[in-house]
Design a protein around this motif. Structure first.
Motif, PDB file in Angstrom:
ATOM      1  N   GLU A 129       2.562   0.842   9.278  1.00  0.00           N
ATOM      2  CA  GLU A 129       3.766   0.108   8.898  1.00  0.00           C
ATOM      3  C   GLU A 129       3.570  -1.402   8.982  1.00  0.00           C
ATOM      4  OE1 GLU A 129       7.498   3.069   9.442  1.00  0.00           O
ATOM      5  OE2 GLU A 129       7.024   1.823  11.185  1.00  0.00           O
ATOM      6  N   ASP A 130       2.697  -1.862   9.867  1.00  0.00           N
ATOM      7  CA  ASP A 130       2.401  -3.302   9.931  1.00  0.00           C
ATOM      8  C   ASP A 130       1.785  -3.784   8.627  1.00  0.00           C
ATOM      9  OD1 ASP A 130       3.424  -3.572  12.444  1.00  0.00           O
ATOM     10  OD2 ASP A 130       1.479  -3.596  13.475  1.00  0.00           O
ATOM     11  N   GLN A 131       1.036  -2.907   7.956  1.00  0.00           N
ATOM     12  CA  GLN A 131       0.369  -3.301   6.715  1.00  0.00           C
ATOM     13  C   GLN A 131       1.156  -2.949   5.454  1.00  0.00           C
ATOM     14  OE1 GLN A 131      -4.055  -2.770   6.668  1.00  0.00           O
ATOM     15  NE2 GLN A 131      -3.725  -1.722   8.615  1.00  0.00           N
ATOM     16  N   LEU A 132       1.905  -1.862   5.501  1.00  0.00           N
ATOM     17  CA  LEU A 132       2.635  -1.425   4.309  1.00  0.00           C
ATOM     18  C   LEU A 132       4.117  -1.752   4.348  1.00  0.00           C
ATOM     19  CD1 LEU A 132       1.178   2.155   3.617  1.00  0.00           C
ATOM     20  CD2 LEU A 132       0.468  -0.030   2.613  1.00  0.00           C
ATOM     21  N   GLY A 133       4.713  -1.704   5.530  1.00  0.00           N
ATOM     22  CA  GLY A 133       6.156  -1.796   5.660  1.00  0.00           C
ATOM     23  C   GLY A 133       6.729  -0.432   6.023  1.00  0.00           C
ATOM     24  N   PRO A 134       8.054  -0.321   6.140  1.00  0.00           N
ATOM     25  CA  PRO A 134       8.698   0.944   6.544  1.00  0.00           C
ATOM     26  C   PRO A 134       8.378   2.080   5.574  1.00  0.00           C
ATOM     27  CG  PRO A 134      10.258  -0.878   6.621  1.00  0.00           C
ATOM     28  CD  PRO A 134       9.038  -1.404   5.947  1.00  0.00           C
TER      29      PRO A 134
END
Length: 240
Positions: free
Chosen positions: A78-83
């Motif tokens: 999620e840090d790289q893609l988002g929710p």
């Protein structure tokens, strides 16, 4: 039908079999992917597939039976893609043998991965879905979760649990516009199910991982107002 382009999906058991086929199918729809599997080495083939497609993806090695490992992996993704918008709980193992012969360790492994793995991953992803008032969760069960058979007591118990858990969760999160579905395929040709005679099998006679992936894409593309709660997939004519 709605477009999936730009959505973010997390797939467990994402390096091979149903997980890999689903990752490829979703990538073709423009979905950004987070993949979890047990080891970094197992991602080699799916990374090649997704790179060739020009997909956006993140991989993270984790043991889904370990809550802290799952929380770390989901944070990384999620840090790289988002929710996460779409969760495919696919990771699973089997233990074959009579009830009396299966050890406590066999039972614990199957239940920890097949049941608690879904619990850990879903708990890590669900808060952001609830906050965003939208999401899709697809849990992979089995026909063994509808009918027990000789030699599969631990596996069947785990897959029955997946169905019950999915139906309860579905009722809880419908007010948040989150769709929870469970698939109960019969035998699918994967590393988990292949036997010694698999080289002699006609792939046109058995359900393939790509068939499940195609179905899941179609289901996810349904307008948000509706969903399919449970789907059973069978090979049309596996008999020689």
């Amino acid at each position: 039908m709605q477009s999936l382009e730009g959505k973010r999906a997390l797939i467990t058991g994402g390096s091979r079999g149903i997980g890999r086929a689903t990752a490829i199918a979703l990538a073709k729809e423009g979905v950004e992917l987070g993949l979890i599997a047990r080891s970094e080495e197992s991602f080699e083939l799916v990374r090649k597939d997704l790179t060739e497609l020009g997909a956006t993806f993140v991989t993270s090695a984790a043991d889904v039976s370990q809550e802290s490992d799952v929380q770390r992996a989901v944070r990384e993704i999620e840090d790289q893609l988002g929710p996460i918008d779409i969760l495919i709980n696919n990771a699973g193992v089997a233990a074959r043998g009579s009830f009396q012969d299966l050890s406590t360790e066999d039972w614990k492994k199957v239940l920890d991965i097949n049941v608690m793995g879904i619990v850990h991953v879903t708990k890590a992803v669900l808060p952001s879905m609830i906050e965003n008032n939208r999401g899709d969760i697809i849990n992979i069960s089995s026909m063994s979760g509808l009918k027990g058979t000789k030699g599969s007591s631990a596996y069947s118990a785990s897959k029955f649990a997946v169905i019950g858990m999915s139906e309860s969760l579905m009722q809880e999160v419908r007010p948040n516009n989150i769709r929870v579905s469970v698939l109960t395929p019969s035998l699918v040709e994967t590393d988990l199910t292949r036997g010694k005679d698999s080289d002699q099998r006609n792939p046109d006679k058995f359900t393939q991982a790509e068939d499940l992936a195609e179905y899941m894409v179609s289901q996810l593309k349904l307008e948000q107002r509706t969903f399919i709660k449970t789907a059973a997939m069978w090979a049309t004519n596996p008999f020689e």
